[in-house]
Motif scaffolding. Structure first.
Motif, PDB file in Angstrom:
ATOM      1  N   THR A 295       0.827  -1.225   0.105  1.00 34.88           N
ATOM      2  CA  THR A 295       0.097   0.017   0.100  1.00 34.88           C
ATOM      3  C   THR A 295       0.771   1.328  -0.030  1.00 34.88           C
ATOM      4  N   PRO A 296       0.756   2.059  -1.219  1.00 31.98           N
ATOM      5  CA  PRO A 296       1.601   3.224  -1.004  1.00 31.98           C
ATOM      6  C   PRO A 296       1.634   4.192  -0.037  1.00 31.98           C
ATOM      7  N   LEU A 297       0.357   4.609   0.483  1.00 37.18           N
ATOM      8  CA  LEU A 297       0.226   5.412   1.608  1.00 37.18           C
ATOM      9  C   LEU A 297      -0.256   4.680   2.796  1.00 37.18           C
ATOM     10  N   ARG A 298       0.688   4.271   3.864  1.00 33.85           N
ATOM     11  CA  ARG A 298       0.131   3.318   4.882  1.00 33.85           C
ATOM     12  C   ARG A 298      -0.928   4.114   5.805  1.00 33.85           C
ATOM     13  N   SER A 299      -0.902   5.345   6.051  1.00 33.78           N
ATOM     14  CA  SER A 299      -1.616   5.645   7.194  1.00 33.78           C
ATOM     15  C   SER A 299      -2.095   7.217   7.088  1.00 33.78           C
ATOM     16  N   PHE A 300      -3.353   7.440   7.264  1.00 30.85           N
ATOM     17  CA  PHE A 300      -3.775   8.641   7.811  1.00 30.85           C
ATOM     18  C   PHE A 300      -4.431   8.583   9.237  1.00 30.85           C
ATOM     19  N   SER A 301      -4.853   9.711   9.670  1.00 32.51           N
ATOM     20  CA  SER A 301      -5.640   9.662  10.647  1.00 32.51           C
ATOM     21  C   SER A 301      -6.985  10.401  10.825  1.00 32.51           C
ATOM     22  N   ARG A 302      -7.793  10.376  11.727  1.00 33.90           N
ATOM     23  CA  ARG A 302      -9.160  10.956  11.785  1.00 33.90           C
ATOM     24  C   ARG A 302      -9.388  11.342  13.324  1.00 33.90           C
TER      25      ARG A 302
END
Length: 411
Positions: A295-302
């Motif tokens: 997965t290119p972008l491993r994480s964002f947050s909310r």
């Protein structure tokens, strides 16, 4: 790469309760060691429960597939308007962008450029992008020797498409990749890597501010249309540099990641390359499988807009939750043989491109770029032979390769 489920004494994990009885996870997922090989850690995190408390970041995290999709789908409870990054400074700077907005504001900002990214609009771009992929592969096949699939394919292809699409002038193009890398690195938790990237992000911000002020975007481009929207009063002109960063970083660096990972995986799995050559219609599922597995972008947050629950665990209003796309995409609760590369897999419900209203706006363009290159290579290259060490990038948010040496064996 999977590991056995952890015992309560596994390093960095704990069966003991953290806030609100939620299991604690003590490993720093953003350390150099963790980002180099995150998948065993994600397995341990998933095994602890549907939500865990990251003690290093003092926030929560979800890593199971169904829970990640549920969080992304509920954009009224798990909001983006307080930022999706992992430090307060960047979250403050990105307020009011498509990435960091909710509801009507998000819809309004996204609509400004949405028509450029629809399937119908991209059909008009297809011939041009396929021609660029053909020219790139043809040039590589005219010479013998080892090719670095990162610099000569994964970077070269989007660099032939994205700057024109965004309207970036020629005078900055030699800086775009390093700016894109830095712009996402500073989104991680405070670190030495993030601090080292700050000067580059300042350069990018200053360049885009001048670009907007001088109206130097390429006519007919997405950036040119953004400035036209500002002139109409649809968006404040002072917001345009941040919105251009919003479009620019993910559209370039994540496509480079996906294409580099595709070549790396096919080089390590010649049986899958033979499958693709025999059945070119598998190129779409192959793209999905590449970005599921790497997965290119491993994480964002909310951030929770109200008290809520995940898997029976209560989260208070105002809690920041890391949404681990890369973990969800290898969840053994959803996928059989989750760590294996299989381009025949039914994999359309991966979350590598997000899910819900914040699903990646540029995913159609990225898919077109990657599949055009893979289709052209499969037509003429019988084997992608590994020709040296495949080296991964150490980066807070992006999974990708620094080098993938291969030898292209022509038909």
């Amino acid at each position: 790469m999977s590991t056995a489920p952890p015992s309560p004494s596994s390093p960095g994990t704990s069966a003991a309760s953290g806030p609100n009885g939620i299991p604690e996870f003590g490993v720093d997922l953003f350390s150099d060691e963790a980002v180099a090989d995150p998948y065993p850690l994600y397995r341990r995190l998933r095994d602890l429960g549907p939500v865990v408390h990251l003690t290093a970041q003092r926030m929560y995290a979800v890593g199971r597939h169904d829970d990640v999709r549920a969080v992304l789908a509920d954009d009224e409870t798990f909001v983006s308007g307080q930022g999706v990054f992992f430090n307060d400074h960047m979250n403050g700077l990105m307020r009011g962008t498509i990435l960091a907005s909710d509801g009507a504001e998000h819809d309004r900002l996204r609509q400004i450029v949405a028509h450029r990214l629809t399937p119908r609009a991209l059909r008009e771009e297809r011939a041009s992008i396929e021609a660029k992929a053909d020219a790139l592969v043809t040039a590589l096949l005219e010479r013998d020797g080892v090719v670095d699939a990162v610099t000569e394919i994964a970077q070269a292809m989007p660099m032939s498409v994205v700057p024109d699409f965004l309207g970036m002038p020629e005078d900055c193009r030699h800086r775009l990749i390093e700016w894109a890398v830095a712009g996402l690195e500073v989104g991680g938790p405070p670190s030495e890597r993030g601090a080292a990237a700050v000067p580059l992000t300042i350069e990018l911000a200053e360049y885009l501010a001048a670009l907007v002020a001088e109206r130097r975007t390429v006519p007919g481009s997405l950036g040119h249309e953004l400035l036209a929207a500002a002139d109409r009063g649809d968006v404040p002109v002072q917001q345009c540099p941040a919105l251009m960063i919003d479009y620019f970083g993910p559209s370039l660096e994540t496509t480079i990641s996906a294409l580099g990972s595709a070549i790396a995986l096919f080089a390590r799995h010649p049986d899958q390359w033979e499958l693709l050559r025999a059945a070119p219609e598998l190129v779409g599922p192959a793209f999905n499988e590449v970005i599921r597995l790497e997965t290119p972008l491993r994480s964002f947050s909310r951030v929770t807009a109200r008290d809520t629950e995940i898997g029976g665990h209560r989260l208070p209003k105002g809690a920041r939750v890391a949404v681990l796309f890369a973990s969800a995409n290898r969840d053994e609760r959803r996928w059989d043989r989750p760590d294996e590369f299989d381009i025949t897999r039914q994999n359309a419900d991966h979350v590598a491109l997000g899910h819900g209203v914040h699903g990646c706006a540029g995913q159609g363009l990225a898919r077109l770029e990657v599949t055009s290159v893979l289709t052209r290579l499969a037509r003429s290259v019988r084997r992608l032979e590994p020709a040296g060490e495949q080296r991964t990038v150490v980066h807070a948010l992006v999974r990708g390769y620094a080098s993938v040496p291969v030898r292209l064996h022509k038909d």
